[in-house]
Design an enzyme around this catalytic site. Sequence first.
Site, PDB file in Angstrom:
ATOM      1  N   SER A1258       7.567  -3.636  -3.033  1.00  0.00           N
ATOM      2  CA  SER A1258       6.956  -3.947  -1.745  1.00  0.00           C
ATOM      3  C   SER A1258       7.767  -5.035  -1.034  1.00  0.00           C
ATOM      4  CB  SER A1258       5.499  -4.360  -1.973  1.00  0.00           C
ATOM      5  OG  SER A1258       4.817  -4.426  -0.750  1.00  0.00           O
ATOM      6  N   ASP A1376       3.855   2.663  -1.757  1.00  0.00           N
ATOM      7  CA  ASP A1376       4.121   1.353  -2.337  1.00  0.00           C
ATOM      8  C   ASP A1376       4.201   1.452  -3.860  1.00  0.00           C
ATOM      9  OD1 ASP A1376       4.067  -1.325  -3.181  1.00  0.00           O
ATOM     10  OD2 ASP A1376       3.012  -1.916  -1.368  1.00  0.00           O
TER      11      ASP A1376
END
Length: 1528
Positions: A1258, A1376
């Site tokens: 991320s 993600d």
Amino acid sequence: MADGNLLGSSTSLTALLPTPSSASLSASLSSSSLPVSPFLAPAPTTAITASIASLSAQPPPPLPATPATMAGWIGWVFSFFFQFIPSVLYSVITFTTITLPTWLFTLFSMSLTFTMNFTTLLLILLAVVSTLGWFVRYRFLNMYSRLPPEPQRKEPQIDLFPDVQGGDSKPGLANYLDEFLSAIKVFGYLERPVFHELTRTMQTRKLIAGETLMLEEEKGFCLVVDGLVQIFVKSTRDGKSGSDDELHHLGAESSDEEHHIDGKQGYQLLTEVKNGASMSSLFSILSLFTEDIQVWDSQSSTSSSSSIAMRAARVPDSTPNSPRGGMDSPTPIFRDVPDPVSLVNENGDLPLVPPLHLEESPIPPTNHAHDRRQHDHRKHHGRKHRKSVHPDIVARAMVDTTIAIIPASAFRRLTRVYPRATAHIVQVILTRLQRVTFATAHSYLGLSNEVLGIEKQMTKFTTYDLPNNMRGTALDRLKDKFIKERDRLGTEEVTKGIALHNPSAGRRRRSSSFMRKDAVLHAKMMSPKRAATVITSDNSYDHDSAGVSPGDLLSTIQQSRFGPRYEQPTPRLRSPLAEKENSHFRLPAMQARNAFHRKESLDEDALFRECILDCIMKAIGLTSSTGEVLRKSSHSGEASPKLLSYDSRRQKAVFSNNAFGFIDPYEGSGDGETESMMSMSVTSAGGTSPVTSLREELRNDIEIVYFPQGSVLVEQGERHPGLYYVIDGFLDVGMPVVDKGEDLVGVSKPATAREPFPTLKRTTTASSIKPSATAANDPRRRKQSRKSLYLIKPGGIQGYVGAVASYRSYTDVVAKTDVYVGFLPRASLERIAERYPIALLTLAKRLTSLLPRLLLHIDFALEWVQVNAGQVIYHQGDESDAIYLVLNGRLRSVLESADNKLTVIGEYGQGESVGELEVMTESTRPATLHAIRDTELAKFPRSLFNSLAQEHPGITIQVSKLIAQRMRDLVERPVTEKGAERSSAGGVQTATSTLNLRTVGILPVTAGVPVVEFGNRLLHALHQIGVVNGVTSLNQSAILNHLGRHAFSKMGKLKLAQYLADLEEKYGMVLYIADTNVNSPWTQTCITQADCILLVGLAESSPSIGEYERFLLGMKTTARKELVLLHSERYCPPGLTRRWLKNRVWINGGHHHIQMAFRLTAEPSHPETKRFGTVLKQRVQVLQAEIQKYTSRRIRQTPLYSAQTPFKGDFHRLARRLCGRAVGLVLGGGGARGIAHVGVIKALEEAGIPVDIIGGTSIGSFIGALYARDADVVPMYGRAKKFAGRMGSMWRFALDLTYPTISYTTGHEFNRGIFKTFGDSQIEDFWLEFYCNTTNISKSRQEYHSSGYVWRYVRASMSLAGLIPPICDEGSMLLDGGYIDNLTVDHMKGLGADVIFAVDVGSIDDNTPQGYGDSLSGFWVAFNRWNPFSSCPNPPTLSEIQARLAYVSSIDNLERAKITPGCLYMRPPIDAYGTLEFGKFDEIYQVGYKFGKQFLEKLKNEGSLPLPEETEEEKKLLRTMAPRRASI
């Protein structure tokens, strides 16, 4: 109608009239139409214009027919030029001057009126703006979506070439020679005459199936040529063997599976011997070579009665080959008249043979009947105990078998005729005995007591006290000097010891070439005098030897190229009795007196050094043993002088080799430069040589060193620095004790520098956080973690076995008290062993006399196997018959699936083992094992394992611990999971591929690459990093200098292989630099010897396949291959690396970017410099630098990175990767909280901690990619702050909103923010290795990305579900990566990182206990949130429940990452900040920076910060090689 007529008339006229008249008519018509009314004008104008256009558009008039004559041709050309071209020009001029102005006038004189309301106008305006916005949005702002497709680089296919080896059994005797040669490879390199001498008396024997051969009765070296033989050992259960007294070593005696041989019970199967394998052990070979060598010096008596008592305690009866001739009741030895007969026959003499027999020595004549009776008794007693070199061993043929036997007499003759070659063979076998038998027993089977007991018992041979006059007041004066210096320096300065100043140290050794020339010159000048001296009478000899000390003796020996200088001259024409009366080998006290008398003018320091050298020389066997062998040779010479003279001339012509004086006395000494590599020669007695003797040379090498109590002299696993002779004090020999909690996994854990060598894994990724060197020297800690084995008292020697035979220490040696030692460096001992084979032979004899029965049987069953590169050792599904231990080389285990897809399970380097689980469970092989390069293995057969398991259960427990650890690793990380993970990650590194690399080949892509300079810089970086046991580099010149011109010939192939194997065993890493042309043998050697091959190319050059790469592919090597790109600047253009990797599918180990200043051509400014002077040169350089400062787009590095932190250089990074000691940085996800990563990285930079691999999730992938791109914190900070400003803009977020079918935003603004940061850069172009992880929701798995466009995979790793749509990649949807693993420590560990800094910035869920009941009303929840007096906690919302559900697996991985060995978990205090609060950049950055500073300062205070300086200190093992000198 008129218009139509007019048009028709004009058309008809055009057809009839020539072009000019028709053009004038149309022009007049158009001009006459101008005054017409404006309302009527457009129609006729349009018609006339159309006619004009038609006229101009019509083709030119038809040309006359093509004439047939030349005049017709000329006329046709003239008519073409005068009709067609003018008409075209006229039409163009008319259009531009008349028609076009008419159109413009008509257009601009026209008036238009539009009438519409505001709504219509607004709609039109919105349409125009929307069209322009769409055009800009999708044509200009959407460039990131139009990049050319660059798919991820797929994992290279594993090369498993077909096994060309024929297997174990070859039909018949067709390959007799091949089988025989493979069997005698254990002797190492044999020159041709040595080979012939060894094999000329070889015998063969046929055994029918089931026939039994008593190896106890076979005195010789046995090998199987064709067939299959089982080797049995007598079980200790009987307890009736003459050498079975060591039952305390053998544990339990029960045996369930025993075999019946000749009606007797109690034999157990040791091993099965197949074609080309030896039936004899390494121990038995040593026994054959050293039969005539004395175990200790019977003449030497010391002034200490305790030493006499110690030497009187003979070898225990349990040893199989204990020489006990007349040693049970030692009699006092008279000083003046030593007994030569006892010396000759102490180990038992050879049987009586006719005098002219060359292979046996007759009994020397003697006049003493008592001596003869004593000799007969000792001979009989010695023979009884020396009857076999295969005690309790029986062989049985399973099929009809042919065996070959080299008799013991061949070995005895080889020892006499070629002593240098014998010493060389003994050196090879000693090395293999240590690497095969001792290392396996100590490190693998846990038999530490048996192995270390040999060193303990060896002290009885090596204890010699100093003379009385060197003790007492003389020793006190020596101590006073050290005490004064210690008080001056302080306690902290003397931990490495204080060395006494040696005034002769500056003039220690002249160059070897100078000494060789000096020796040859002196030999030529002195040869007539030597001949006269030999034939002089006894009186002259007595006169010469009167008052001679050992130092004088040494000076009489010729110093040839490899010649001995410490052996007694051999007077040939003397009787043994006369020789006995004039022996030069005096007793120690007399030697000391003579030495002192000769050195009265010198100070006590020199006398101390001389006495210490005397004791050391006696301890290693350079005393009466030499004299005894010389006497034996003289006896043989007297019995057959002519034959001996002829034999010496023959061997001198073919293979000149004389260490003990086996040369005709009238034979002149030849030129030292022309002798063979193994050759030596000895001068005769008479006179003293001016050549510097070995004794004088070594006396200057002796250091007298003081060590305070608690100092570490030798560390476990260290190669012995030399010999320590204890003058005063006590040395404690011990070994570290593994803690209880670590004992289960202690075997399989990789070893550190302090663990024994070789262990199962020497290079570590799990031992990252180790105490510093200061902690290691802490006495309190040492007492807790150390087990004392025995003490070395004054007069004793430490390191005898290890220093002489170049073993590594299995123990550590600590000063028990303040200790004063004499230190002789290992280099000096190597010179002694090279010039005096008797030192090695004495050590071998002592080892064989002390070897316990258990180690003897293990040595018998262990098989030394040599495997070629690419050869398959066993296939998947084969029956498991043995465990394999890697001695040298590298193996790879490959799993073959049902669809023929190959997956690497693991790689095994030096000291590692494979196959235990299958052997213990008696299952089939789970995978195929093949050799990556030429490999030496120790084969541990299952039969031996079963035999040991019955009698020694502790061995089974030891191996079971190893298997339990491997099973635990398999459970925690299954093979299938690793395979899927690697295939999806796009990376090619495996968990084991970077471990335990011992050899690295440096190969250029094409000619012109500066590989030599690259190799030197890499070598320097490896030295600074501190490789365990050091590192060395090899190029062709180094090999040629060592091996001579035959290094790459067929004859020298085995010699080269042995030399390289010795180097790889000696050093922790060896660099092979291919600095020759493509087809040279050295290039081939570099490829075949490498565990890992670095292909070095110039980044700015052409990325096409080079000639060295084609040669590499033709070699079909399966070694790990890595690409190294050299850059002149610290910058890599986008897409450059992809062009290099695109066609190189064989690069399976990653790539590295290295900045190295190099210049292949001369600077262009040099010629101008000569013509215009230095002023112009300086001006040009200044201008060039100023211009580049403003025009270059490359990012310049600040001094913060390069100058102040040298360990962060590119070569140091590559060195850490090769050593398996890379530093990894793992950055977790957490939205805006990830800004703290920037502060933590800055703190790491300021602390000087290098980062080699970066992984992120991320926001961690974004920050990590910024740092990996330039490897500098300054551009990372600027770009991160710019991106945070974009993300903090609410207008951008609002403009990106869309109908929330998949997500609330389109993702466009987010994409543009990332793309503007990274552009079209690719992950391969990053300066540091980088990866990021994503969640593939199409395939429900985690993926790792280390290639492709940066912005795409960073964007995918940051795609929060619901807020941003998933990104599409090859048909899959990526989200993600934090949903599965928010802190990818496990994958970083698999890439080879040793120390991992893991920074976690994820949110912490509210774990408040809930108790709202079994049902829940949404209205109550809404009221409860607004009720300030409610005591019930608020239940999570629907979005919170979904978010927690998504991160379930991530929490488990996070907890596992926190306890991963080598992981430093960091969590800055950023819980107060939200996921989208990018506007608080400076505030969050400062929080991360301050936390990082405090965390690293805490680690530094604890001593667990992996700073390069501390790591270097841990590797400084040689305590006395560079001691602090004190001019006392």
